[in-house]
Write an enzyme that holds these catalytic residues in place. Structure first.
Site, PDB file in Angstrom:
ATOM      1  CE1 TYR A  90      36.402  56.150  -2.602  1.00 40.01           C
ATOM      2  CE2 TYR A  90      34.795  57.222  -4.038  1.00 40.01           C
ATOM      3  CZ  TYR A  90      35.847  56.345  -3.858  1.00 40.01           C
ATOM      4  OH  TYR A  90      36.338  55.653  -4.931  1.00 40.01           O
ATOM      5  CB  ILE A  91      36.185  62.410  -3.193  1.00 37.61           C
ATOM      6  CG1 ILE A  91      35.282  61.439  -3.982  1.00 37.61           C
ATOM      7  CG2 ILE A  91      37.198  63.057  -4.122  1.00 37.61           C
ATOM      8  CD1 ILE A  91      34.345  62.114  -4.971  1.00 37.61           C
ATOM      9  CG  ASN A 110      27.524  59.479   3.710  1.00 42.97           C
ATOM     10  OD1 ASN A 110      27.036  58.445   4.172  1.00 42.97           O
ATOM     11  ND2 ASN A 110      27.909  59.572   2.454  1.00 42.97           N
ATOM     12  CB  SER A 111      32.547  60.497   6.900  1.00 41.35           C
ATOM     13  OG  SER A 111      32.211  61.747   7.472  1.00 41.35           O
ATOM     14  CB  SER A 123      28.472  65.739 -10.248  1.00 38.76           C
ATOM     15  OG  SER A 123      28.027  64.543 -10.829  1.00 38.76           O
ATOM     16  CE1 TYR A 151      25.060  65.391  -5.467  1.00 38.28           C
ATOM     17  CE2 TYR A 151      24.971  64.369  -7.648  1.00 38.28           C
ATOM     18  CZ  TYR A 151      25.708  64.856  -6.579  1.00 38.28           C
ATOM     19  OH  TYR A 151      27.077  64.824  -6.621  1.00 38.28           O
ATOM     20  CE  LYS A 167      27.550  68.155  -5.875  1.00 36.44           C
ATOM     21  NZ  LYS A 167      28.492  68.614  -4.844  1.00 36.44           N
ATOM     22  CG  PHE A 196      33.167  62.090 -16.063  1.00 36.43           C
ATOM     23  CD1 PHE A 196      33.608  63.415 -15.950  1.00 36.43           C
ATOM     24  CD2 PHE A 196      32.300  61.776 -17.090  1.00 36.43           C
ATOM     25  CE1 PHE A 196      33.199  64.396 -16.854  1.00 36.43           C
ATOM     26  CE2 PHE A 196      31.896  62.748 -18.006  1.00 36.43           C
ATOM     27  CZ  PHE A 196      32.342  64.049 -17.885  1.00 36.43           C
ATOM     28  CG  PHE A 222      20.320  48.734 -12.346  1.00 35.60           C
ATOM     29  CD1 PHE A 222      19.643  47.705 -11.697  1.00 35.60           C
ATOM     30  CD2 PHE A 222      20.998  49.680 -11.571  1.00 35.60           C
ATOM     31  CE1 PHE A 222      19.625  47.616 -10.307  1.00 35.60           C
ATOM     32  CE2 PHE A 222      20.978  49.601 -10.184  1.00 35.60           C
ATOM     33  CZ  PHE A 222      20.301  48.564  -9.548  1.00 35.60           C
ATOM     34  N   GLY A 255      16.094  56.963 -14.882  1.00 38.26           N
ATOM     35  CA  GLY A 255      17.004  58.116 -14.875  1.00 38.26           C
ATOM     36  C   GLY A 255      18.382  57.813 -15.457  1.00 38.26           C
ATOM     37  CG  ASP A 256      20.921  54.371 -14.608  1.00 39.95           C
ATOM     38  OD1 ASP A 256      21.217  55.319 -13.853  1.00 39.95           O
ATOM     39  OD2 ASP A 256      21.075  53.172 -14.297  1.00 39.95           O
TER      40      ASP A 256
HETATM   41  P1  NAD Z   1      30.864  61.471   0.921  1.00 41.81           P
HETATM   42  O1  NAD Z   1      29.459  61.422   1.382  1.00 41.81           O
HETATM   43  O2  NAD Z   1      31.728  60.288   1.164  1.00 41.81           O
HETATM   44  O3  NAD Z   1      31.597  62.746   1.551  1.00 41.81           O
HETATM   45  C1  NAD Z   1      30.909  63.939   1.863  1.00 41.81           C
HETATM   46  C2  NAD Z   1      31.340  64.370   3.245  1.00 41.81           C
HETATM   47  O4  NAD Z   1      30.665  65.588   3.559  1.00 41.81           O
HETATM   48  C3  NAD Z   1      30.988  63.356   4.330  1.00 41.81           C
HETATM   49  O5  NAD Z   1      32.095  63.156   5.173  1.00 41.81           O
HETATM   50  C4  NAD Z   1      29.826  64.012   5.093  1.00 41.81           C
HETATM   51  O6  NAD Z   1      29.807  63.658   6.450  1.00 41.81           O
HETATM   52  C5  NAD Z   1      30.127  65.490   4.885  1.00 41.81           C
HETATM   53  N1  NAD Z   1      28.957  66.377   4.929  1.00 41.81           N
HETATM   54  C6  NAD Z   1      27.754  66.194   4.319  1.00 41.81           C
HETATM   55  N2  NAD Z   1      26.949  67.238   4.564  1.00 41.81           N
HETATM   56  C7  NAD Z   1      27.648  68.100   5.348  1.00 41.81           C
HETATM   57  C8  NAD Z   1      27.379  69.348   5.930  1.00 41.81           C
HETATM   58  N3  NAD Z   1      26.170  69.941   5.780  1.00 41.81           N
HETATM   59  N4  NAD Z   1      28.329  69.957   6.663  1.00 41.81           N
HETATM   60  C9  NAD Z   1      29.527  69.370   6.855  1.00 41.81           C
HETATM   61  N5  NAD Z   1      29.857  68.176   6.333  1.00 41.81           N
HETATM   62  C10 NAD Z   1      28.929  67.558   5.581  1.00 41.81           C
HETATM   63  O7  NAD Z   1      30.844  61.849  -0.635  1.00 41.81           O
HETATM   64  P2  NAD Z   1      32.010  61.815  -1.701  1.00 41.81           P
HETATM   65  O8  NAD Z   1      31.750  60.703  -2.646  1.00 41.81           O
HETATM   66  O9  NAD Z   1      33.327  61.922  -1.048  1.00 41.81           O
HETATM   67  O10 NAD Z   1      31.677  63.151  -2.496  1.00 41.81           O
HETATM   68  C11 NAD Z   1      32.303  64.368  -2.173  1.00 41.81           C
HETATM   69  C12 NAD Z   1      31.746  65.470  -3.061  1.00 41.81           C
HETATM   70  O11 NAD Z   1      31.926  65.118  -4.424  1.00 41.81           O
HETATM   71  C13 NAD Z   1      30.250  65.701  -2.881  1.00 41.81           C
HETATM   72  O12 NAD Z   1      30.005  67.071  -2.965  1.00 41.81           O
HETATM   73  C14 NAD Z   1      29.635  64.959  -4.052  1.00 41.81           C
HETATM   74  O13 NAD Z   1      28.406  65.527  -4.432  1.00 41.81           O
HETATM   75  C15 NAD Z   1      30.696  65.173  -5.119  1.00 41.81           C
HETATM   76  N6  NAD Z   1      30.686  64.131  -6.151  1.00 41.81           N
HETATM   77  C16 NAD Z   1      30.756  62.819  -5.787  1.00 41.81           C
HETATM   78  C17 NAD Z   1      30.723  61.828  -6.769  1.00 41.81           C
HETATM   79  C18 NAD Z   1      30.748  60.364  -6.396  1.00 41.81           C
HETATM   80  O14 NAD Z   1      30.313  59.544  -7.205  1.00 41.81           O
HETATM   81  N7  NAD Z   1      31.244  59.976  -5.233  1.00 41.81           N
HETATM   82  C19 NAD Z   1      30.644  62.194  -8.114  1.00 41.81           C
HETATM   83  C20 NAD Z   1      30.599  63.546  -8.443  1.00 41.81           C
HETATM   84  C21 NAD Z   1      30.616  64.513  -7.445  1.00 41.81           C
HETATM   85  C1  WQD Z   2      27.071  53.043 -13.031  1.00 37.16           C
HETATM   86  C2  WQD Z   2      26.482  52.048 -14.019  1.00 37.16           C
HETATM   87  C3  WQD Z   2      24.104  51.703 -13.720  1.00 37.16           C
HETATM   88  C4  WQD Z   2      24.460  49.853  -9.746  1.00 37.16           C
HETATM   89  C5  WQD Z   2      26.116  58.206 -10.064  1.00 37.16           C
HETATM   90  C6  WQD Z   2      25.387  59.515  -9.913  1.00 37.16           C
HETATM   91  C7  WQD Z   2      26.237  60.644 -10.436  1.00 37.16           C
HETATM   92  C8  WQD Z   2      27.622  60.629  -9.792  1.00 37.16           C
HETATM   93  C9  WQD Z   2      28.267  59.285  -9.884  1.00 37.16           C
HETATM   94  C10 WQD Z   2      27.638  62.118  -7.888  1.00 37.16           C
HETATM   95  C11 WQD Z   2      25.121  52.458 -14.580  1.00 37.16           C
HETATM   96  C12 WQD Z   2      24.878  50.437 -13.419  1.00 37.16           C
HETATM   97  C13 WQD Z   2      24.700  50.466 -10.947  1.00 37.16           C
HETATM   98  C14 WQD Z   2      24.013  48.515  -9.718  1.00 37.16           C
HETATM   99  C15 WQD Z   2      24.112  48.488 -12.128  1.00 37.16           C
HETATM  100  N1  WQD Z   2      27.560  60.951  -8.388  1.00 37.16           N
HETATM  101  N2  WQD Z   2      24.539  49.791 -12.133  1.00 37.16           N
HETATM  102  N3  WQD Z   2      23.845  47.876 -10.920  1.00 37.16           N
HETATM  103  O1  WQD Z   2      24.577  56.337 -12.051  1.00 37.16           O
HETATM  104  O2  WQD Z   2      26.644  56.662 -13.502  1.00 37.16           O
HETATM  105  O3  WQD Z   2      26.375  57.984 -11.450  1.00 37.16           O
HETATM  106  O4  WQD Z   2      27.376  58.287  -9.368  1.00 37.16           O
HETATM  107  O5  WQD Z   2      27.721  63.152  -8.469  1.00 37.16           O
HETATM  108  O6  WQD Z   2      25.548  61.814 -10.159  1.00 37.16           O
HETATM  109  O7  WQD Z   2      24.175  59.439 -10.660  1.00 37.16           O
HETATM  110  O8  WQD Z   2      26.859  55.596 -11.234  1.00 37.16           O
HETATM  111  O9  WQD Z   2      27.722  53.601 -10.075  1.00 37.16           O
HETATM  112  O10 WQD Z   2      25.274  54.202  -9.823  1.00 37.16           O
HETATM  113  O11 WQD Z   2      26.089  53.342 -12.015  1.00 37.16           O
HETATM  114  O12 WQD Z   2      23.946  47.858 -13.178  1.00 37.16           O
HETATM  115  O13 WQD Z   2      23.760  47.919  -8.669  1.00 37.16           O
HETATM  116  O14 WQD Z   2      26.227  50.816 -13.316  1.00 37.16           O
HETATM  117  O15 WQD Z   2      22.920  51.407 -14.400  1.00 37.16           O
HETATM  118  O16 WQD Z   2      25.088  52.023 -15.914  1.00 37.16           O
HETATM  119  P1  WQD Z   2      26.007  56.616 -12.149  1.00 37.16           P
HETATM  120  P2  WQD Z   2      26.487  54.159 -10.677  1.00 37.16           P
END
Ligand code: NAD
Ligand code: WQD
Length: 343
Positions: free
Chosen positions: A11-12, A35-36, A124, A148, A152, A177, A217, A292-293
């Site tokens: 995604y990112i 996951n893609s 994160s 998780y 990080k 965030f 939630f 956990g929220d």
């Molecule tokens: P995502 O799952 O969409 O992307 C992760 C990618 O990494 C996927 O394409 C997956 O196939 C690949 N991958 C996973 N394990 C692998 C491995 N062992 N070797 C090679 N490829 C691998 O996730 P995202 O939302 O794009 O997140 C990207 C990064 O940002 C992650 O490290 C995640 O922890 C971090 N992050 C995400 C969020 C969020 O809310 N999306 C928030 C904070 C941090």
């Molecule tokens: C946002 C708000 C929920 C779903 C998570 C990970 C965090 C980071 C970002 C990777 C909260 C509420 C949610 C639903 C709801 N990822 N909610 N109904 O929990 O802030 O963060 O993603 O690093 O590590 O924990 O994001 O989008 O799950 O929730 O009411 O079906 O929405 O309670 O207040 P969160 P979220």
């Protein structure tokens, strides 16, 4: 610059690849596609007019990483690859330590093997845990509540020590965030497997008719409307933050920076904003708090602005409009017959 983007099909990562290519960089996507979807790569080409190089590989494979970095003469790595489900990390902690911690360690070893010395790492805001004060500044105490989140923090600590002990190894740690939204083309977006655990993709699937209603939630938090408050940041803003961080590594060896908007929005704010963006009511029901929220958190963005000259520019409305464009044109995400692909 030629940049390896681990997890570049995710995604990112995919949104960041577009900004990198548009800025004139060459990217090598290194992803195991756990996951893609490979369709993402075709969409990146459609948007940018350039086909990124793609290597199917796992970041736990040091030899493959070394070969790819050397063969393609990469000068920097942006490291997104990893697993990100809080709930799954509770049931499968070793899987998370292996992919996120061991994978990051193998990557740094491979970079050292071939002399690649610039790394941007996806961390994160979850590393902060329950806020002691708001907004969250980078020096807020760290206390992640899930395996998780702890993976990080372990990687952050490892990278801090690598930066301290290795001359001219440059590392940017970016704490995201709540990334939401999609590319403005509507061609790429967030496509979670199964039932989305995050709020924005869940709302989008309700809007498109895949789910009956949003479960909110908890409505008894000590917030103005009783629902949880988060700092939602548009994924394209986040992507440009990576470019700024990479540029900044030419001037500074080590940085840890929040990437958020600095503004908190409640669950109800997001539901209402999405409803306005898609022109439909979004049904919701209040349910129990999710374990956990926390009630509320949002970023202090001063350091990102001061060091990187970066600020998020897109508002909640833009995040919802772009998500709706992606979701309405790709109701089942990437997993569709080519003839149905978004025009
Ligand atoms: P995502 O799952 O969409 O992307 C992760 C990618 O990494 C996927 O394409 C997956 O196939 C690949 N991958 C996973 N394990 C692998 C491995 N062992 N070797 C090679 N490829 C691998 O996730 P995202 O939302 O794009 O997140 C990207 C990064 O940002 C992650 O490290 C995640 O922890 C971090 N992050 C995400 C969020 C969020 O809310 N999306 C928030 C904070 C941090
Ligand atoms: C946002 C708000 C929920 C779903 C998570 C990970 C965090 C980071 C970002 C990777 C909260 C509420 C949610 C639903 C709801 N990822 N909610 N109904 O929990 O802030 O963060 O993603 O690093 O590590 O924990 O994001 O989008 O799950 O929730 O009411 O079906 O929405 O309670 O207040 P969160 P979220």
């Amino acid at each position: 610059m030629k940049i390896m983007v681990t997890g570049g099909a995710g995604y990112i990562g995919s949104h960041t690849c577009i900004e990198l290519i548009d800025a004139g960089h060459q990217v090598v996507i290194f992803d195991n596609f756990s996951n893609s979807n490979v369709e993402v790569v075709r969409r990146i080409e459609r948007i940018t007019g350039t086909a990124p190089l793609v290597v199917r590989g796992d970041v736990r494979d040091r030899d493959l990483l070394t070969t790819v970095l050397a063969t393609h003469h990469c000068e920097a790595v942006i490291h997104f690859a990893g697993l990100k489900s809080v709930a799954e990390s509770v049931s499968h902690p070793l899987l998370y330590y292996e992919n996120n911690v061991l994978g990051s360690m193998r990557l740094v070893q491979a970079m050292k093997d071939v002399g690649v010395n610039k790394l941007v790492f996806s961390s994160s805001a979850t590393v902060y845990g329950d806020p002691i004060f708001l907004p969250l500044t980078e020096d807020h105490p760290k206390s992640p509540y899930s395996p998780y989140g702890r993976t990080k923090l372990v990687v952050e600590d490892m990278l801090t020590e690598v930066a301290q002990s290795t001359e001219d190894f440059r590392i940017a740690i970016l704490r995201y965030f709540n990334p939401v939204g999609c590319h403005a083309s509507g061609l790429i977006g967030e496509d979670p497997l199964g039932v989305p655990s995050n709020l924005m993709p869940f709302i989008a699937q309700v809007a498109v008719g895949r789910r009956p209603h949003v479960n909110i939630f908890g409505n008894d938090y000590s917030t103005p409307d009783g629902t949880g408050i988060r700092d939602y940041v548009h994924v394209t803003d986040l992507a440009t933050g990576h470019l700024r961080a990479l540029e900044h590594l030419g001037r500074q060896d080590f940085l840890q920076v929040n990437l958020g908007t600095g503004r908190g929005s409640s669950v109800l704010d997001l539901v209402r904003a999405f409803s306005k963006a898609c022109g439909k009511d979004i049904p919701f029901v209040f349910s129990a708090r999710r374990e956990g929220d926390v009630a509320s958190y949002y970023a202090c963005t001063d350091l990102a602005h001061q060091l990187l000259g970066w600020r998020a520019t897109r508002k909640l409305h833009d995040m919802c409009v772009d998500t709706w464009r992606w979701q309405s044109r790709n109701p089942n995400g990437y997993d569709i017959a080519p003839s149905q692909a978004s025009a």
